[in-house]
Design an enzyme around this catalytic site. Structure first.
Site: not given
Length: 502
Positions: A288, A300, A328, A191, A332, A196, A171, A424
């Protein structure tokens, strides 16, 4: 038979309109020309055409006959011994496109398409045949791509100093790409993962050279003093906070890291944004966070509460805080799609955790455009939610992906159910019970009703959570996380209630 088509595959063309006519004309003319050695055209032998206009039935294009409608596709494929299909209707609406793709999938044949009309290159020396491509995974979602107001985004980003934490991730890197298009004053990529960060840095240097004022920094959002140093030096106007641990099963095994990185990291960056009078702070959240059943989701949700806590403080005069929540993201890091593709390509069974598991999906550009437009329209304290249409059954996605490879699910490629992973959910949600929805200027973006935060209670509980996490006291930290996020329940409780309602 022309020597150029001796190895051609028998091809069904869907669509007898302009695109279908141009495509057939290109293929046949290229094959019949004594001067061409067009290997691409030699891959196709147009055998029949399908079109839903009854007036076109039994007509032909250069000798290739229209033999039926889309509902006849599976039977026609058998009757004419078709080996591949091309969907040649670039203006087709997404819902109808999905219906036709589903019918094509029944044939178990390879399917290629001509791009949407908006991305099609027409005129000049552009060949339609060379724009025929494999179907993309997102085209299996069965909804229109979400569009956004680019003018709002441009006005918001142009000539601003924009910082993106987690700027090398899936993202974060797309955020950086989209920001770069709108002539920002400066882009600061932060980062902790140097590979990355280096990758997005080199990509942008190749794309823009010296035209983009780019700064790439290796730093952890957990390190308050390092982040303070960055804020003090660069004084960003806008902060997009994408840095986070996001993998549910991994965070179930290491919940302290979810709390340190997500909760403590968000608090560090958000409070520094407030101190340095950043104009807007945009946090990337997740579905989530709603009624979480795992440490990652609960962390989160806690981050969303931090954003709302800072937004409602009376002393906050300068910074607008906002959270964006979506499902989702296709493609990603950690998405099921790359995993499924790898399994199919390596000849292994495709693994799905549960036959009833469903998820909301969106593409990376859609997710990032939501973040950008939400940031542009935010006034502070909102949680923006994207209407992502109907959720997708993961096993159906796996079956369709297998068919995209020209294989048959359960026959050529087994699908193995491995059981739900730690933490999950069978079904994700986008809103909590206490949240309502308010419309925005974009019909597909909504604002979740703001929930009042008890400031004194929240900050006391947040300190307890932080201290327990920093001491790696897992039992105390999880207990504190449950206290801050009362909707945090066990996956067993949640999944039992979902299955009972089904």
């Amino acid at each position: 038979m022309n020597k150029n088509i001796s190895h051609a595959k028998r091809t069904m063309i869907i669509g007898a309109g302009n695109a279908g006519q141009m495509l057939i004309s290109e293929i046949i003319n290229a094959q019949q020309s004594p001067y061409t050695g067009d290997k691409l055209a030699a891959q196709y032998e147009p055998v029949c055409i399908v079109d839903n206009d009854p007036e076109k039935l039994d007509t032909d294009i250069m000798g290739i006959k229209v033999v039926g409608t889309s509902s006849d596709i599976p039977n026609i494929a058998k009757q004419y011994r078709i080996e591949q299909i091309i969907l040649a209707i670039p203006s087709l609406q997404e819902e109808n496109r999905k219906l036709i793709i589903d019918l094509c999938n029944e044939t178990k044949l390879p399917l290629k398409i001509i791009p949407f009309i908006g991305t099609l290159i027409l005129g000049g020396e552009s060949s339609l045949l060379r724009q025929v491509r494999d179907i993309k995974t997102e085209e299996l979602l069965g909804r229109d791509p979400v569009t956004f107001n680019n003018k709002n985004i441009k006005d918001f980003v142009h000539n601003k100093i924009c910082m993106v934490t987690g700027g090398g991730g899936s993202i974060g890197s797309e955020l950086v790409r989209q920001i770069a298009k709108y002539e920002p004053k400066q882009v600061i990529v932060v980062d902790i993962y140097e590979n990355n960060a280096y990758e997005i840095q080199q990509e942008l240097i190749m794309e823009y050279g010296d035209e983009l004022n780019l700064v790439t920094l290796i730093a952890s959002v957990r390190d308050y003093y390092r982040m303070n140093q960055i804020f003090e030096r660069y004084k960003p106007d806008v902060v997009f906070h994408a840095a986070a641990h996001k993998h549910v099963p991994l965070m179930e095994d290491s919940p302290m890291e979810a709390i340190k990185n997500n909760v403590v990291g968000t608090f560090n960056v958000a409070t520094l944004a407030q101190f340095y009078k950043v104009k807007k702070f945009v946090m990337i959240s997740t579905d989530k966070a709603v009624n979480p059943t795992n440490a990652m989701g609960a962390s989160k949700r806690c981050c969303e509460m931090i954003v709302q806590y800072l937004a409602q403080q009376k002393g906050n005069c300068c910074t607008e805080f906002v959270a964006t929540r979506f499902g989702n993201v296709l493609g990603s890091n950690g998405s099921v799609i790359p995993i499924f593709k790898k399994q199919i390509e390596q000849g292994k069974p495709v693994t799905v955790t549960h036959p009833d598991i469903i998820r909301y999906f969106m593409t990376i550009p859609e997710a990032v455009s939501l973040v950008m437009e939400a940031a542009a329209m935010a006034h502070g304290g909102e949680i923006f939610v994207l209407d992502m249409g109907k959720p997708v059954k993961i096993v159906t996605l796996a079956e369709n992906l297998i068919r995209m490879y020209g294989k048959e699910p359960y026959v050529d490629v087994p699908i193995r159910f491995t059981g739900l992973r730690p933490g999950e959910k069978i079904k994700e949600e986008l809103l909590m019970m206490e949240e309502g929805l308010k419309k925005t200027s974009n019909k597909l973006i909504y604002i979740g009703k703001q929930i009042e935060i008890d400031e004194d209670k929240f900050i006391t509980e947040l300190r307890s959570l932080r201290d327990a996490a920093l001491e790696n006291d897992e039992e105390t930290a999880i207990r504190a996380l449950h206290k801050i996020v009362p909707t945090f329940i066990t996956p067993e409780e949640f999944n039992k209630s979902v299955l009972q309602k089904a």
